[in-house]
Motif scaffolding. Structure first.
Motif, mmCIF file in Angstrom:
data_model
loop_
_atom_site.group_PDB
_atom_site.id
_atom_site.type_symbol
_atom_site.label_atom_id
_atom_site.label_comp_id
_atom_site.label_asym_id
_atom_site.label_seq_id
_atom_site.Cartn_x
_atom_site.Cartn_y
_atom_site.Cartn_z
ATOM 1 N N ARG A 129 22.945 19.881 44.858
ATOM 2 C CA ARG A 129 24.016 20.424 45.711
ATOM 3 C C ARG A 129 23.503 21.568 46.587
ATOM 4 N NH1 ARG A 129 27.781 24.196 45.050
ATOM 5 N NH2 ARG A 129 27.396 24.521 42.853
ATOM 6 N N ILE A 130 22.620 22.412 46.047
ATOM 7 C CA ILE A 130 22.111 23.528 46.839
ATOM 8 C C ILE A 130 20.811 23.183 47.565
ATOM 9 C CG2 ILE A 130 23.263 25.286 45.455
ATOM 10 C CD1 ILE A 130 20.626 25.850 44.065
ATOM 11 N N GLY A 131 20.381 21.923 47.445
ATOM 12 C CA GLY A 131 19.232 21.452 48.213
ATOM 13 C C GLY A 131 17.886 21.845 47.642
ATOM 14 N N LEU A 132 17.808 22.095 46.341
ATOM 15 C CA LEU A 132 16.537 22.503 45.745
ATOM 16 C C LEU A 132 15.919 21.473 44.810
ATOM 17 C CD1 LEU A 132 17.143 26.269 44.954
ATOM 18 C CD2 LEU A 132 15.758 25.270 46.765
ATOM 19 N N TYR A 133 16.636 20.397 44.519
ATOM 20 C CA TYR A 133 16.099 19.414 43.580
ATOM 21 C C TYR A 133 14.777 18.846 44.101
ATOM 22 C CZ TYR A 133 15.820 15.670 40.181
ATOM 23 O OH TYR A 133 15.391 14.851 39.169
ATOM 24 N N GLU A 134 14.754 18.453 45.355
ATOM 25 C CA GLU A 134 13.552 17.865 45.942
ATOM 26 C C GLU A 134 12.417 18.884 45.998
ATOM 27 O OE1 GLU A 134 16.593 17.702 47.375
ATOM 28 O OE2 GLU A 134 17.053 15.637 46.811
ATOM 29 N N VAL A 135 12.763 20.161 46.200
ATOM 30 C CA VAL A 135 11.748 21.223 46.233
ATOM 31 C C VAL A 135 11.059 21.316 44.876
ATOM 32 C CG1 VAL A 135 11.430 23.735 46.381
ATOM 33 C CG2 VAL A 135 12.875 22.556 48.054
ATOM 34 N N PHE A 136 11.844 21.389 43.800
ATOM 35 C CA PHE A 136 11.266 21.490 42.471
ATOM 36 C C PHE A 136 10.558 20.195 42.072
ATOM 37 C CE2 PHE A 136 14.322 25.011 42.146
ATOM 38 C CZ PHE A 136 13.442 26.004 41.745
ATOM 39 N N GLU A 137 11.072 19.072 42.522
ATOM 40 C CA GLU A 137 10.431 17.786 42.242
ATOM 41 C C GLU A 137 9.030 17.749 42.869
ATOM 42 O OE1 GLU A 137 12.477 13.485 42.005
ATOM 43 O OE2 GLU A 137 12.425 14.335 44.029
ATOM 44 N N GLU A 138 8.937 18.186 44.127
ATOM 45 C CA GLU A 138 7.641 18.220 44.814
ATOM 46 C C GLU A 138 6.710 19.240 44.160
ATOM 47 O OE1 GLU A 138 4.527 17.439 47.454
ATOM 48 O OE2 GLU A 138 6.281 16.258 46.870
ATOM 49 N N ALA A 139 7.259 20.371 43.752
ATOM 50 C CA ALA A 139 6.445 21.387 43.078
ATOM 51 C C ALA A 139 5.892 20.838 41.764
ATOM 52 C CB ALA A 139 7.266 22.650 42.835
ATOM 53 N N GLU A 140 6.714 20.123 41.014
ATOM 54 C CA GLU A 140 6.247 19.500 39.762
ATOM 55 C C GLU A 140 5.137 18.500 40.033
ATOM 56 O OE1 GLU A 140 9.133 17.650 37.230
ATOM 57 O OE2 GLU A 140 10.118 19.540 36.766
ATOM 58 N N ARG A 141 5.307 17.705 41.093
ATOM 59 C CA ARG A 141 4.305 16.688 41.440
ATOM 60 C C ARG A 141 2.974 17.357 41.774
ATOM 61 N NH1 ARG A 141 1.860 14.395 45.466
ATOM 62 N NH2 ARG A 141 2.840 15.587 47.113
ATOM 63 N N ARG A 142 3.025 18.416 42.610
ATOM 64 C CA ARG A 142 1.795 19.114 42.994
ATOM 65 C C ARG A 142 1.150 19.813 41.797
ATOM 66 N NH1 ARG A 142 3.108 21.930 48.856
ATOM 67 N NH2 ARG A 142 3.869 20.043 49.872
ATOM 68 N N LEU A 143 1.975 20.358 40.932
ATOM 69 C CA LEU A 143 1.451 21.033 39.747
ATOM 70 C C LEU A 143 0.743 20.027 38.837
ATOM 71 C CD1 LEU A 143 1.341 23.849 38.469
ATOM 72 C CD2 LEU A 143 3.386 23.253 37.192
ATOM 73 N N ALA A 144 1.320 18.840 38.692
ATOM 74 C CA ALA A 144 0.688 17.802 37.872
ATOM 75 C C ALA A 144 -0.658 17.400 38.462
ATOM 76 C CB ALA A 144 1.612 16.586 37.764
ATOM 77 N N ILE A 145 -0.739 17.319 39.791
ATOM 78 C CA ILE A 145 -2.004 16.984 40.445
ATOM 79 C C ILE A 145 -3.028 18.088 40.189
ATOM 80 C CG2 ILE A 145 -3.124 16.721 42.711
ATOM 81 C CD1 ILE A 145 -0.526 15.287 43.622
ATOM 82 N N GLU A 146 -2.587 19.358 40.332
ATOM 83 C CA GLU A 146 -3.484 20.496 40.064
ATOM 84 C C GLU A 146 -3.990 20.466 38.627
ATOM 85 O OE1 GLU A 146 -1.756 24.331 40.800
ATOM 86 O OE2 GLU A 146 -1.403 23.882 42.913
ATOM 87 N N GLU A 147 -3.086 20.252 37.692
ATOM 88 C CA GLU A 147 -3.461 20.245 36.276
ATOM 89 C C GLU A 147 -4.393 19.077 35.980
ATOM 90 O OE1 GLU A 147 0.333 20.283 34.333
ATOM 91 O OE2 GLU A 147 0.549 22.455 34.536
ATOM 92 N N GLY A 148 -4.134 17.936 36.622
ATOM 93 C CA GLY A 148 -5.015 16.776 36.446
ATOM 94 C C GLY A 148 -6.404 17.051 36.988
#
Length: 168
Positions: free
Chosen positions: A129-148
């Motif tokens: 609703r506040i437009g942040l779900y996609e932001v956190f989703e992308e952050a999680e994706r990038r973090l997983a790539i970094e950790e990998g």
């Protein structure tokens, strides 16, 4: 999305930071004097009054201290009404990439930021609703790539040292 920031520098003379809020140094001094000016006489008068009225002097002193404390609270209320904090607030809009970087900064903190999968439906809906779900989703994706990538580097270092040891 806009972000309110409290400035850490104090551009005006006479401003100080007290308990995380920017206030006028003169107002702080007046507030302290007001507190002392109300609390000390209140304590002394209450001590004299309770001391004369009560047999137990320890209890009389305790009640006098409570009266002094109440006077401090009254002084704090008066000061809060007289002197408002001198907040320095600026507002700016973050673009999507800046929002993602901010979420990544949160995730890199020692306690992290949690995972979207751990949220209940209500929490996910609120973020959408506040437009942040996609932001956190992308952050999680990038973090997983970094950790990998970091795990791959660690395995490559471990593997090369093991390989050299195995060749002996």
């Amino acid at each position: 999305m806009s972000e309110a920031e409290s400035s850490t520098h104090l551009p005006e003379e006479g401003l100080v930071e007290v308990w995380g809020d920017v206030v006028s140094e003169r107002h702080v001094k007046v507030s302290v004097l007001l507190g002392a000016g109300l609390a000390v006489p209140t304590f002394l008068l209450a001590h004299r009054g309770f001391g004369a009225a009560m047999d137990n002097q320890d209890l009389a002193k305790t009640f006098a201290m409570l009266a002094g404390l109440a006077a401090c609270l009254v002084a704090a209320l008066i000061s809060a009404r007289l002197f408002e904090p001198k907040r320095i607030v600026s507002e700016r809009t973050l673009d999507r990439e800046q929002q993602i970087e901010a979420a990544l900064d949160l995730a890199r903190q020692p306690l992290g930021m949690g995972r979207l999968a751990d949220l209940d439906d209500e929490g996910r809906e609120e973020l959408r609703r506040i437009g942040l779900y996609e932001v956190f989703e992308e952050a999680e994706r990038r973090l997983a790539i970094e950790e990998g990538a970091q795990a791959g580097e660690t395995e490559a270092v471990d593997g090369s040292s093991t390989g050299a040891g195995g060749a002996r």
